[in-house]
Write a protein that holds these residues in place. Structure first.
Motif, PDB file in Angstrom:
ATOM      1  N   HIS A   1     -15.085   9.642   1.440  1.00 28.08           N
ATOM      2  CA  HIS A   1     -15.087   8.263   0.938  1.00 28.08           C
ATOM      3  C   HIS A   1     -15.741   8.207  -0.456  1.00 28.08           C
ATOM      4  N   LEU A   2     -16.887   8.903  -0.604  1.00 30.73           N
ATOM      5  CA  LEU A   2     -17.606   8.858  -1.878  1.00 30.73           C
ATOM      6  C   LEU A   2     -16.828   9.582  -2.978  1.00 30.73           C
ATOM      7  N   LEU A   3     -16.194  10.691  -2.627  1.00 28.11           N
ATOM      8  CA  LEU A   3     -15.395  11.420  -3.628  1.00 28.11           C
ATOM      9  C   LEU A   3     -14.202  10.590  -4.079  1.00 28.11           C
ATOM     10  N   ASP A   4     -13.581   9.875  -3.140  1.00 29.36           N
ATOM     11  CA  ASP A   4     -12.459   9.012  -3.515  1.00 29.36           C
ATOM     12  C   ASP A   4     -12.933   7.943  -4.509  1.00 29.36           C
ATOM     13  N   ASN A   5     -14.124   7.381  -4.240  1.00 31.02           N
ATOM     14  CA  ASN A   5     -14.674   6.359  -5.145  1.00 31.02           C
ATOM     15  C   ASN A   5     -14.951   6.943  -6.530  1.00 31.02           C
TER      16      ASN A   5
ATOM     17  N   VAL B   1     -20.051  16.673  -8.448  1.00 31.01           N
ATOM     18  CA  VAL B   1     -20.614  16.050  -7.241  1.00 31.01           C
ATOM     19  C   VAL B   1     -21.236  17.145  -6.383  1.00 31.01           C
ATOM     20  N   GLU B   2     -22.532  17.011  -6.144  1.00 26.69           N
ATOM     21  CA  GLU B   2     -23.230  18.033  -5.332  1.00 26.69           C
ATOM     22  C   GLU B   2     -23.308  17.584  -3.879  1.00 26.69           C
ATOM     23  N   THR B   3     -22.881  18.470  -2.986  1.00 27.70           N
ATOM     24  CA  THR B   3     -22.972  18.189  -1.552  1.00 27.70           C
ATOM     25  C   THR B   3     -24.149  18.964  -0.948  1.00 27.70           C
ATOM     26  N   MET B   4     -24.580  18.537   0.232  1.00 23.08           N
ATOM     27  CA  MET B   4     -25.618  19.273   0.960  1.00 23.08           C
ATOM     28  C   MET B   4     -25.008  20.493   1.657  1.00 23.08           C
TER      29      MET B   4
ATOM     30  N   ILE C   1     -16.666  23.039   0.514  1.00 22.44           N
ATOM     31  CA  ILE C   1     -15.328  23.631   0.546  1.00 22.44           C
ATOM     32  C   ILE C   1     -14.324  22.695   1.219  1.00 22.44           C
ATOM     33  N   VAL C   2     -14.688  22.172   2.390  1.00 21.04           N
ATOM     34  CA  VAL C   2     -13.739  21.304   3.106  1.00 21.04           C
ATOM     35  C   VAL C   2     -13.521  20.011   2.326  1.00 21.04           C
ATOM     36  N   SER C   3     -14.591  19.442   1.764  1.00 20.53           N
ATOM     37  CA  SER C   3     -14.371  18.177   1.072  1.00 20.53           C
ATOM     38  C   SER C   3     -13.631  18.385  -0.252  1.00 20.53           C
ATOM     39  N   ALA C   4     -13.835  19.520  -0.909  1.00 15.57           N
ATOM     40  CA  ALA C   4     -13.079  19.784  -2.149  1.00 15.57           C
ATOM     41  C   ALA C   4     -11.590  19.919  -1.842  1.00 15.57           C
ATOM     42  N   ILE C   5     -11.282  20.609  -0.747  1.00 21.25           N
ATOM     43  CA  ILE C   5      -9.869  20.771  -0.372  1.00 21.25           C
ATOM     44  C   ILE C   5      -9.278  19.405  -0.003  1.00 21.25           C
TER      45      ILE C   5
ATOM     46  N   VAL D   1     -23.168  13.595 -13.412  1.00 21.71           N
ATOM     47  CA  VAL D   1     -23.524  14.340 -12.196  1.00 21.71           C
ATOM     48  C   VAL D   1     -23.905  13.343 -11.103  1.00 21.71           C
ATOM     49  N   THR D   2     -23.366  13.524  -9.895  1.00 14.34           N
ATOM     50  CA  THR D   2     -23.789  12.721  -8.743  1.00 14.34           C
ATOM     51  C   THR D   2     -24.246  13.676  -7.644  1.00 14.34           C
ATOM     52  N   VAL D   3     -25.531  13.574  -7.321  1.00 19.45           N
ATOM     53  CA  VAL D   3     -26.047  14.368  -6.194  1.00 19.45           C
ATOM     54  C   VAL D   3     -25.990  13.455  -4.970  1.00 19.45           C
ATOM     55  N   LEU D   4     -25.135  13.784  -4.023  1.00 17.95           N
ATOM     56  CA  LEU D   4     -24.925  12.848  -2.907  1.00 17.95           C
ATOM     57  C   LEU D   4     -26.165  12.700  -2.024  1.00 17.95           C
ATOM     58  N   GLY D   5     -26.878  13.793  -1.787  1.00 12.69           N
ATOM     59  CA  GLY D   5     -28.143  13.707  -1.048  1.00 12.69           C
ATOM     60  C   GLY D   5     -28.009  13.189   0.377  1.00 12.69           C
TER      61      GLY D   5
END
Ligand code: F6P
Length: 318
Positions: free
Chosen positions: A148-152, A166-169, A178-182, A244-248
């Motif tokens: 959802h956040l990546l789409d935004n 965008v940094e993921t945990m 990897i899964v969200s990038a794909i 840069v967005t660090v999702l945290g």
């Protein structure tokens, strides 16, 4: 037989549905359910209470954990493990169900070896990094939050013609990245499992820019420690206005998805089915089946990400 449950380590959506399933299935199978609050810390401090149906009403749809959680430093010390054991004895609790990640299971491995406490572990972590299971409870919800956040972010990136990192945990595991990038069609993916070739990325994206690409989305797993490097690369080598967005910790919250609610019931059902046995195992989910795996093996082996996912994401790192 009295069975206690606690949640330990990083919380994840799916813990509350699992707690509800535990109370319902325990009572249905003539066990006495007990709550242990604040994870291993609460076990040391004796924060233990008998559980009942009314305590799990209205929690199924909520993220987090009504039992609260902790990362206990004291549990490394034998004197506190002894206190934890004494508290269990005091309440007559003979079995535990532990919702947590690999740190919690390593602690339980030691606890079992010292005091013979029987328990069933249920893998819960957004990192999806536990040996012996293809799926950890909470991952689907976390991935949907990230999606959802990546789409935004893609929306605003395209409006401004910008690049976003965008940094993921995920700690040292790149599963979330990897899964969200794909799944989000990111142009770049950086994760500990991937070999990165910045020259290759530059050539590929330059070609795309010449053909009309106006913005770039890069997903970086925190374990690679490359968020700033990717930002500098996009800024200096590809000349993009870059943010840069660090999702945290937003990735840890949110209402559990349908999948996580169902998986919570299935994990707990398998744990309850075997809880009377001499159990010191984790409930794993492999090849679409639930099974028991010895905690020693879980604690002493490293999770390896699926080759197919790595292959797919590798094309975004070169
Ligand atoms: O293990 C779950 C996790 O969310 C990791 O992805 C992250 O690195 C870590 O926990 C953050 O820990 P804390 O909540 O202690 O800041």
């Amino acid at each position: 037989m009295k069975i206690g449950i606690f949640t330990s380590g990083g919380d994840a959506a799916g813990m509350n549905p699992a707690i509800k399933a535990f109370v319902e299935l325990a009572i249905e199978n003539s066990f006495e359910p007990y709550f242990i609050y604040d994870g291993l810390e609460g076990l040391i401090d004796g924060k233990i209470e008998k559980a009942d149906f009314h305590m799990v009403a209205g929690i199924l749809h909520r993220g987090g954990t009504i039992l609260r959680s902790s990362r206990s430093k004291r549990f490394y010390d034998k004197k506190y493990r002894q206190k934890a054991f004494d508290n269990l004895e005091k309440h007559g609790i003979e079995r535990l169900i532990v919702l947590g990640g690999d740190g919690s299971f390593r602690a339980m491995d030691v606890f079992y070896k010292e005091f013979g406490i029987n328990f069933a572990g249920i893998p819960v972590t957004i990192d999806n990094d536990i040996y012996g299971t293809d799926y950890c409870l909470g991952v689907d919800t976390a991935l949907n939050v990230i999606r959802h956040l990546l789409d935004n972010i893609r929306d605003t990136a395209s409006s401004f013609g910008r690049a976003f990192v965008v940094e993921t945990m995920g700690r040292s595991c790149g599963y979330l990245a990897i899964v969200s990038a794909i799944a989000s069609g990111a142009e770049i993916c950086i994760a500990p499992e991937l070999e990165v070739d910045f020259e290759g990325i530059k050539k590929r994206l330059k070609r795309e820019i010449e053909n009309g690409r106006t913005y770039i989305l890069a997903v970086v797993g925190e374990g690679s420690n490359m968020t700033e490097t990717v930002r500098d690369f996009l800024l200096n080598e590809l000349k993009f206005d870059t943010r840069v967005t660090v999702l945290g910790h937003v990735q840890r919250g949110g209402n559990p998805t349908i999948f996580d609610r169902l998986m919570a019931y299935k994990f707990v059902e398998c744990a309850i089915e075997h809880i009377k046995e001499n159990i010191h195992h984790m409930v794993g989910f492999k090849n679409s089946k639930f099974y028991l795996i010895d905690i020693d093996s879980v604690a002493n082996n490293k999770y390896k990400l699926d080759d197919f996912l790595i292959k797919l994401a590798q094309t975004k790192a070169v």
